[in-house]
Enzyme design. Structure first.
Site, short mmCIF file in Angstrom:
data_model
loop_
_atom_site.label_atom_id
_atom_site.label_comp_id
_atom_site.label_asym_id
_atom_site.label_seq_id
_atom_site.Cartn_x
_atom_site.Cartn_y
_atom_site.Cartn_z
CB SER A 181 -101.20 9.61 50.37
OG SER A 181 -102.56 9.46 51.08
CG HIS A 211 -101.22 11.45 53.61
ND1 HIS A 211 -101.25 12.39 52.93
CD2 HIS A 211 -99.94 12.46 54.14
CE1 HIS A 211 -101.16 13.34 53.04
NE2 HIS A 211 -100.93 13.77 53.47
CG ASP A 260 -101.22 17.00 52.38
OD1 ASP A 260 -101.39 18.05 52.91
OD2 ASP A 260 -100.97 16.23 53.07
#
Length: 358
Positions: free
Chosen positions: A178, A205, A298
């Site tokens: 991310s 992400h 995540d």
């Protein structure tokens, strides 16, 4: 407003040459009581002066500036007065996308698409901007050395990771990242040799619209093809596949990519958790899980499941993570077989593949 309240507010400097966009960004940010726009700059040169004068908590940066563009301005700020920077760019303009990823390489934290009052998803983009400003303003950025092409490394750890004797064949590597991930992924992929044959599945992400430009940017650094994943595509040795916008990416036991428009996991689609879960179901011990820098959690629990199932799992170390959220969550639950900086992640993957580094 009391002085204490003012101290708690997030001070933002907007760097943007379009008066219309400047006004819109100011309107969006001022709509949140915790954010205060303390200044605007129309050029890179003006931005450098205003950063010194205003000492903002965060900068929103346009990449298409006159004379000194957003990449060069970001580079100078990160060398001279390190400040969290969010790139606000147009995903549909190829020249801006190229500069955007160069700015991330120079030290910017994230990229968001420019909001438009006429866009159907205006409210979503406005909320995303406010959320990103609040999150990124807390990131402790570091000074970049002049013309450095990479993330500032942590002091090197002694020795090489001992992976022991490997008796099984690895069929796929699953990576999740991310905030801060693009430059780390670029470093890892560029450090893998052209004889590295294990397919790589990547969830990064990112704001919608930037994945094609991101993949193109990665392709120029990697020693083998990198592409946006296609539903039903068979994964091939020596290839890397990046999850597209708005679709979960998985793989089945036949080695084919499965893209699904499912509910967000951990608020995200594509989700690293979804990818990791799919990979350990399809490949069991014959896969590697890698969790890199990023905000949130995540993929952390699923990395733990992967390790408990006998898979090799890797988490990026704290010293080199722009945001230690995802890898930190995983390490906290003992989900990582190895905790490594990016350059050692690449070397371990080479060893696991039985490749010979150049």
């Amino acid at each position: 407003m009391s002085s204490n309240d003012a101290d708690k507010m997030i001070k933002v400097l907007i760097v943007e040459d379009s008066p219309v966009v400047r006004e819109l960004l100011s309107h969006i940010l001022h709509s949140d009581p915790q954010i205060r726009v303390v200044g605007v700059a129309e050029s890179g040169e003006e931005a450098l002066k205003e950063v010194v004068r205003l000492r903002p908590d965060l900068i929103t940066m346009d990449v298409n500036l006159p004379r000194m563009d957003g990449f060069e301005t970001t580079r100078r700020i990160m060398e001279e007065i390190p400040t969290p920077i969010i790139i606000v760019s147009a995903a549909w303009v190829s020249t801006e996308v190229e500069k955007t990823f160069r700015a991330l390489e120079a030290g910017a934290l994230a990229v968001l698409e420019k909001p438009s009052i006429a866009a159907r998803d205006y409210d979503i983009r406005a909320r995303d901007l406010i959320r990103a400003v609040k999150a990124m303003s807390e990131v402790k950025v570091i000074r970049r050395w002049s013309r450095s092409p990479r993330i500032e490394p942590a002091p090197p750890a002694s020795g090489e990771p001992d992976i022991g004797k490997i008796t099984k064949r690895f069929e796929v590597v699953a990576m999740g990242a991310s905030t801060g991930g693009p430059t780390v992924l670029k470093q890892i992929l560029s450090d893998l040799p052209d004889n590295f044959t294990i397919p790589i599945l990547i969830v990064q992400h990112m704001t919608q619209g930037f994945i094609p430009g991101f993949v193109d940017w990665l392709s120029r650094a990697a020693n083998y093809p990198v592409s946006v994943a296609v539903h039903g595509e068979e994964i091939r040795p020596g290839h890397a596949y990046v999850a597209p916008d708005g679709l979960h990416m998985g793989v089945n036991a036949l080695g084919k990519i499965i893209l699904t428009k499912g509910e967000p996991e951990n608020g995200l689609c594509p989700s690293v958790s979804y990818l990791f879960r799919s990979v350990y179901r399809a490949y069991g011990e014959n896969a590697v899980g890698v969790l890199l820098t990023g905000m949130g959690k995540d993929g952390a629990y699923e990395l733990k499941v992967m390790k408990d199932c006998g898979m090799i799992t890797i988490a990026q170390n704290k010293e080199t993570s722009v945001v230690y959220g995802m890898p930190g969550e995983a390490i906290g639950m003992n989900a990582a077989s190895y905790v490594l900086p990016p350059e050692k992640i690449a070397r371990v993957l080479v060893k696991l593949a039985g490749s010979v580094a150049p």
